[in-house]
Design a protein around this motif. Sequence first.
Motif, short mmCIF file in Angstrom:
data_model
loop_
_atom_site.label_atom_id
_atom_site.label_comp_id
_atom_site.label_asym_id
_atom_site.label_seq_id
_atom_site.Cartn_x
_atom_site.Cartn_y
_atom_site.Cartn_z
N SER A 59 35.26 31.89 46.04
CA SER A 59 35.27 31.41 44.54
C SER A 59 34.47 30.61 44.45
N ARG B 240 35.15 29.26 41.58
CA ARG B 240 35.73 28.21 40.50
C ARG B 240 35.92 26.56 41.07
N ALA C 289 38.54 25.00 43.40
CA ALA C 289 39.17 26.95 43.99
C ALA C 289 39.71 26.15 45.12
N PHE C 290 41.67 27.23 44.65
CA PHE C 290 41.89 26.15 46.43
C PHE C 290 41.16 26.93 47.66
N SER C 291 40.67 28.15 47.09
CA SER C 291 38.86 28.59 48.46
C SER C 291 38.48 27.60 49.18
N PRO D 23 40.22 34.52 48.07
CA PRO D 23 41.29 35.06 47.14
C PRO D 23 41.80 36.16 47.28
N GLU D 24 42.38 36.55 46.64
CA GLU D 24 42.60 38.32 46.09
C GLU D 24 43.15 38.60 44.58
N TYR D 25 42.31 39.11 44.37
CA TYR D 25 42.00 39.91 42.69
C TYR D 25 43.16 41.61 43.56
N ASN D 26 44.14 41.27 42.16
CA ASN D 26 44.96 42.54 42.53
C ASN D 26 45.06 42.75 43.61
N SER D 27 45.22 42.67 44.74
CA SER D 27 45.81 42.72 45.72
C SER D 27 44.49 43.44 46.20
N SER E 106 46.55 31.46 47.49
CA SER E 106 46.57 31.41 46.56
C SER E 106 47.78 30.46 45.99
N ARG F 134 47.64 40.53 51.10
CA ARG F 134 46.89 41.08 50.99
C ARG F 134 46.09 41.80 50.70
C1 LIG Z 1 41.17 39.33 38.11
C2 LIG Z 1 42.45 38.68 38.89
C3 LIG Z 1 43.73 39.17 39.70
C4 LIG Z 1 44.58 38.61 40.64
N1 LIG Z 1 45.12 38.60 40.90
C5 LIG Z 1 46.17 38.06 41.69
C6 LIG Z 1 46.37 38.33 43.36
O1 LIG Z 1 46.99 39.93 42.97
N2 LIG Z 1 47.58 37.87 43.73
C7 LIG Z 1 47.46 36.56 43.65
O2 LIG Z 1 47.75 36.31 44.41
N3 LIG Z 1 46.51 35.71 42.30
C8 LIG Z 1 45.84 36.47 41.99
N4 LIG Z 1 45.01 36.00 40.91
C9 LIG Z 1 45.03 34.80 41.02
C10 LIG Z 1 44.18 33.70 42.04
O3 LIG Z 1 45.25 33.77 43.24
C11 LIG Z 1 44.31 32.29 41.25
O4 LIG Z 1 43.75 32.64 39.73
C12 LIG Z 1 43.57 31.53 42.41
O5 LIG Z 1 43.10 30.43 41.79
C13 LIG Z 1 42.15 32.17 42.86
O6 LIG Z 1 41.65 31.62 44.01
P1 LIG Z 1 40.67 30.40 44.03
O7 LIG Z 1 41.92 29.30 43.84
O8 LIG Z 1 39.70 30.30 45.28
O9 LIG Z 1 39.79 30.14 42.68
C14 LIG Z 1 43.86 36.60 40.26
C15 LIG Z 1 43.36 36.14 39.12
C16 LIG Z 1 42.65 36.92 38.70
C17 LIG Z 1 41.56 36.23 37.61
#
Ligand SMILES: Cc1cc2nc3c(=O)[nH]c(=O)nc-3n(C[C@H](O)[C@H](O)[C@H](O)COP(=O)(O)O)c2cc1C
Length: 198
Positions: free
Chosen positions: A13, A15, A18-20, A83-87, A125, A133
């Motif tokens: 990430s 961001r 970011a947590f990552s 991070p995970e996005y949409n699992s 997350s 996931r």
């Molecule tokens: C497109 C999108 C999909 C996401 N899907 C998930 C998800 O499936 N599971 C989850 O726990 N968080 C999800 N998130 C929230 C992220 O975990 C959250 O934005 C997190 O802060 C991203 O990691 P970062 O802090 O390292 O940037 C999603 C965020 C985005 C933008």
Amino acid sequence: MPVIPKILVFAGSLRTGAFSISTADAAMKELALQGAEVTRISLGDYPLPIMDQDLEKEKGVPETAQKLARQIAVHDGFLIASPEYNSSIPPLVKNTIDWVSRVRRDGGRPFKPFDGKVAALCSSSDGNFAGARGLYHLRAVLMACHVEVITPQCSVGRASEAFDEHGQFKDERMRHQMETVCRTLIERAAMMSTRIEH
Ligand SMILES: Cc1cc2nc3c(=O)[nH]c(=O)nc-3n(C[C@H](O)[C@H](O)[C@H](O)COP(=O)(O)O)c2cc1C
């Protein structure tokens, strides 16, 4: 003489806050504490266009992908905190892996940056699933690239509350998980050591 493994660490990430990034920082500290030589990079320093085979045909693999491939090659292993996005895998991570997987030559010589490398995976997350996931998918993708992915992984749930002001895990179980991930990665990397020396 025992091999001191060289490990590359990056977050999936860009961001701000970011947590990552916090998770990658915690991994970096733990790996160094356990005796690894650690290189911490940001994928922000390796900007890449979205994978497009027309672009690849026209211009070849971007120099930034080539540069990252060389970074991977001079290390024994790497750790991704994603991070995970949409699992699943966030596009930044998938796109980066896809481009690096297309690097085939360096200086005219055959070159497979991922071959023989070992990887560890972490996720974070604020949600209850802790991003775990997405790591199933990330694991499968890296294995398709011939990377050995170690079994232990570290998933940080409720990440906005997981770290203290020094970036340390508040929870002893998280500390222990990260310790195990780093120890396993170091042991396996030392055993496999395929890095290219400068
Ligand atoms: C497109 C999108 C999909 C996401 N899907 C998930 C998800 O499936 N599971 C989850 O726990 N968080 C999800 N998130 C929230 C992220 O975990 C959250 O934005 C997190 O802060 C991203 O990691 P970062 O802090 O390292 O940037 C999603 C965020 C985005 C933008």
